[in-house]
Motif scaffolding. Structure first.
Motif: not given
Length: 99
Positions: A4-16
């Protein structure tokens, strides 16, 4: 979650932030119920995005999940009860039911 992060659906900062925060919490409070609770967003996020972006895939996944629940519902209920007991949500009910 990585997809989902790679697809741009979830912001990378939020995931980290979620990953690091989860790791810190689990190192501080190593409980299985906490681990299970922290996995909920990553588990259900694909369903949320599928509902918005690919309704057919969402319904297929929902039907699959329902069928698996019917086939192995006892295991699912066991996991839920284990989570509730470990989280302390069933302790009072068990004490009250004793004579």
């Amino acid at each position: 979650m990585a997809y989902l992060v790679g697809a741009g659906l979830v912001p990378e900062g939020f995931a980290w932030s979620w990953a690091v925060g989860s790791l810190v919490l689990l190192l501080r409070y190593p409980k299985k119920s906490l681990s299970m609770l922290l996995q909920v967003p990553a588990t259900f996020a694909p369903f949320y995005y599928a509902q918005k972006l690919a309704p057919e895939a969402f319904w297929e996944a929902l039907i699959w999940a329902f069928l698996m629940l019917l086939l192995d519902g006892r295991r699912f209920l066991g996991v839920v009860l284990e989570f509730m007991e470990d989280a302390g949500l069933l302790a009072s009910a068990r004490r009250e039911s004793r004579p």
